[in-house]
Design a protein around this motif. Structure first.
Motif, short mmCIF file in Angstrom:
data_model
loop_
_atom_site.label_atom_id
_atom_site.label_comp_id
_atom_site.label_asym_id
_atom_site.label_seq_id
_atom_site.Cartn_x
_atom_site.Cartn_y
_atom_site.Cartn_z
N GLU A 1 0.67 -75.75 -49.76
CA GLU A 1 -0.67 -76.30 -49.68
C GLU A 1 -1.66 -75.39 -50.43
O GLU A 1 -1.58 -74.17 -50.34
CB GLU A 1 -1.10 -76.46 -48.23
CG GLU A 1 -2.46 -77.12 -48.14
CD GLU A 1 -2.71 -77.75 -46.78
OE1 GLU A 1 -2.03 -77.39 -45.82
OE2 GLU A 1 -3.62 -78.60 -46.72
N GLY A 2 -2.57 -76.01 -51.16
CA GLY A 2 -3.62 -75.26 -51.85
C GLY A 2 -3.18 -74.64 -53.15
O GLY A 2 -3.92 -73.88 -53.77
N ASN B 1 -9.67 -77.65 -56.25
CA ASN B 1 -8.64 -76.89 -55.58
C ASN B 1 -9.26 -75.81 -54.68
O ASN B 1 -8.84 -75.60 -53.54
CB ASN B 1 -7.72 -76.26 -56.63
CG ASN B 1 -6.75 -75.27 -56.05
OD1 ASN B 1 -6.94 -74.07 -56.16
ND2 ASN B 1 -5.72 -75.78 -55.40
N ARG B 2 -10.28 -75.17 -55.19
CA ARG B 2 -10.90 -74.08 -54.46
C ARG B 2 -11.74 -74.60 -53.30
O ARG B 2 -11.61 -74.14 -52.18
CB ARG B 2 -11.76 -73.27 -55.42
CG ARG B 2 -12.04 -71.83 -54.99
CD ARG B 2 -12.73 -71.09 -56.11
NE ARG B 2 -13.65 -71.96 -56.82
CZ ARG B 2 -13.71 -72.06 -58.16
NH1 ARG B 2 -12.95 -71.33 -58.93
NH2 ARG B 2 -14.56 -72.89 -58.74
N ASN C 1 -9.57 -77.49 -51.19
CA ASN C 1 -8.19 -77.11 -50.90
C ASN C 1 -7.20 -78.22 -51.27
O ASN C 1 -6.25 -78.51 -50.53
CB ASN C 1 -8.03 -76.74 -49.42
CG ASN C 1 -6.78 -75.92 -49.19
OD1 ASN C 1 -6.36 -75.17 -50.08
ND2 ASN C 1 -6.17 -76.07 -48.02
N THR D 1 -4.20 -79.72 -53.22
CA THR D 1 -3.01 -79.25 -53.92
C THR D 1 -2.86 -80.03 -55.22
O THR D 1 -3.02 -81.25 -55.22
CB THR D 1 -1.77 -79.47 -53.03
OG1 THR D 1 -2.05 -78.92 -51.74
CG2 THR D 1 -0.55 -78.80 -53.61
#
Lengths: 250, 323
Positions: free
Chosen positions: A31-32, A184-185, A188, A190
């Motif tokens: 994840e992430g 993404n940041r 979060n 993926t």
């Protein structure tokens, strides 16, 4: 940890009539992560993505997306995953807003909620000026950005991007890469990004996987792949050098 | 359901805003105007000459005016509506790259094909219903008769059978658009099948019947041979959906005919006395009786429509999206 793994495949295999497109593929994405999916044309990247979405039935092996089996829970998986196909198509006689509205209704998003989101996404993708222009008259770059907007409208947890920057001008590509990174940041999300643009992939990926002839020949961070091939040293290798090394060896 | 509704409403909107729909509708409206006008004028003369025509309203649809009656027109050219609405439904999406996008949304895959088929059927229904209403209105003004309740029912049944008939061809067109990649090929293939089944099957039926049981008009032929010849002809012709449709609507729209079997009609016509009797003392079939006569044909027509759609459905569900 089990929940940590967003994507997991176990000996995933796909046979077509005369050849094996994906050959016993096993990998996982946490994840992430932003995972760069590399490989020459016809290596089986798109086939793998289609199997992860439940759009193509594996000949053997299985996969899990967010802990769900894409074959049995295809609808749930597709609710969580936003897929931007390579050369995404549009209905030429709809305008940008109508295209997004259609995708929103397919995702069961309420009208009022959808229109606010559409407005916001068009703004983010720099398409506000062309919101009521027919998609048939869009340039390549505008189509690509609209494609990204269509993928984002469902608030995905996972993004599958197949050649997202192809056909974009350098500025557009850079902005898209930045957008992916910020999604993404901040949210979060993926990201699984399949691309031939090694420079861009190296820039944003946490890990990369190199797929050749249906097999994952290498997987890990660019640094670790470089160390595995060239040994530990002072020099920082670019992804291109690493990729070519693997590609020539196979 | 949400996916089905989304696809359905988009397809319906596409149909109604497309040029092909406008052209198709204009064509059909024009032809039906002409046929019903001809029938109306023809009937007006009849009404003045005769004491009473039974079911005057139905004759608006079933009397050939100049060339074709409304019913015949639907039989001949109705399939075109279905073909035009369906021939590119799946392969255009495939060519444009929108199919992958569509099926990667959280909908069941069958929502795509069901939505498209239902939107097509709805379009067909709206076209037919509006045409029938226009003709009816036209007839009211022209002939000055009000339809009886039974006539309204008969027209309604005719409408339903026609919708199934044209939907069958829509199903054929969708089937070709699923299995053939090229849009031009699927258009051509469905048109070829239409021409073959509508026009060549009856020719084939004649040839086959005359080969198996030759009937020579110059010589006396065994009655048994004549009947055998006719039966073969009838059976082979039924392979054509057009014949099936004509038979299914026959006694519905023309209650004076009390059979649709060629054999008994011909037999009757061969004996002058019976012909006279039947024409003079014939009573129309009641609605229930008419239905009983055409029931097998109706069911067959509905069945082939469903079978055709079911085949398309199966192929679409099992097909690889990216091929």
């Amino acid at each position: 940890m089990e929940a940590d793994r967003v994507i997991e495949t176990v000996s995933l295999t796909k046979n077509y009539d005369h050849h094996r497109a994906v050959n016993s593929l096993s990998f996982e994405i946490k994840e992430g992560e932003i995972f760069g999916f590399l490989g020459p044309n016809g290596a089986g990247k798109t086939t793998t993505l289609l199997m992860l979405l439940g759009l193509s039935r594996p000949s053997a092996g299985y996969s899990r997306v967010c802990g769900l089996d894409p074959l049995r829970k295809a609808r749930e998986v597709k609710r969580l995953v936003g897929y931007l196909p390579e050369n995404v198509g549009f209905y030429a006689d709809l305008n940008a807003v109508e295209s997004l509205e259609y995708v929103a209704t397919l995702n069961g998003i309420k009208r009022a909620e959808a229109s606010a989101k559409i407005h916001e996404l068009l703004e983010v993708m720099g398409l506000s000026q062309d919101a009521h222009k027919k998609v048939g008259a869009f340039s390549r770059g505008m189509r690509q950005r609209l494609g990204v907007a269509e993928v984002l409208i469902k608030d995905p947890r996972v993004l599958f991007l197949d050649e997202p920057t192809i056909g974009l001008d350098p500025d557009g590509a850079l902005r898209l890469i930045d957008l992916i990174q910020s999604l993404n940041r901040d949210k979060n999300i993926t990201v699984l990004i399949a691309s031939h643009n090694l420079y861009q992939v190296q820039k944003i990926s946490h890990r990369v996987g190199i797929m050749i002839d249906g097999k994952m020949v290498a997987e890990g961070s660019v640094q670790s792949l470089a160390e595995a091939k060239f040994g530990v040293g002072e020099k920082e290798y670019s992804l291109e050098e690493v990729y070519m090394k693997y590609f020539r060896e196979v | 359901m949400q996916g089905l509704y989304a696809v359905f409403s988009k397809e319906l909107r596409d149909h109604f805003s497309s040029y092909r729909f406008v052209i198709l509708f204009a064509l059909i409206a024009m032809v039906s105007f002409i046929t019903s006008y001809m029938a109306g004028v023809h009937m007006k003369g009849n009404l003045e000459a005769l004491a009473k025509t039974r079911f005057p309203f139905l004759t608006l649809f079933s009397t050939p005016g100049a060339v074709l009656s409304m019913v015949q027109f639907v039989a001949f050219f109705g399939p075109l509506i279905g073909l035009v609405l369906g021939f590119d439904s799946i392969n255009r999406e495939r060519a444009d790259g929108t199919l992958v996008k569509l099926v990667s949304q959280p909908i069941y895959r069958d929502a795509v094909i069901n939505g498209k088929f239902l939107a097509g059927v709805t379009t067909i229904s709206i076209i037919l219903l509006s045409i029938v209403l226009v003709i009816s209105g036209f007839g009211l003004a022209l002939v000055g008769t009000v339809p009886e309740v039974e006539e309204v029912w008969r027209i309604f049944i005719f409408l339903v059978i026609s919708i199934f008939y044209i939907s069958f061809w829509l199903g054929v067109a969708i089937l070709f658009s699923i299995s053939l990649k090229s849009i031009a090929t699927s258009a051509l293939a469905s048109a070829a099948l239409w021409i073959f089944l509508s026009f060549f099957v009856s020719l084939g039926a004649d040839v086959l019947a005359n080969t198996v049981a030759p009937v020579d008009n110059s010589k006396e032929t065994e009655p048994a041979t004549i009947i055998k010849n006719l039966k073969i002809k009838e059976m082979v012709s039924l392979c054509s959906p057009m014949v099936l449709y004509t038979d299914a609507t026959a006694t519905i729209m023309d209650p004076m005919r009390n059979t649709i079997s060629i054999v008994s009609i011909v037999q009757r016509e061969r004996r002058p006395m019976e012909k006279l009797l039947s024409s003079r003392f014939q009573n129309p079939l009641s609605l229930g009786q008419s239905l009983i006569v055409v029931f097998p044909y109706m069911i067959a027509l509905i069945a082939i429509t469903f079978i055709c759609f079911a085949i398309s459905y199966l192929i679409f569900m099992l097909q690889e999206i990216r091929t």
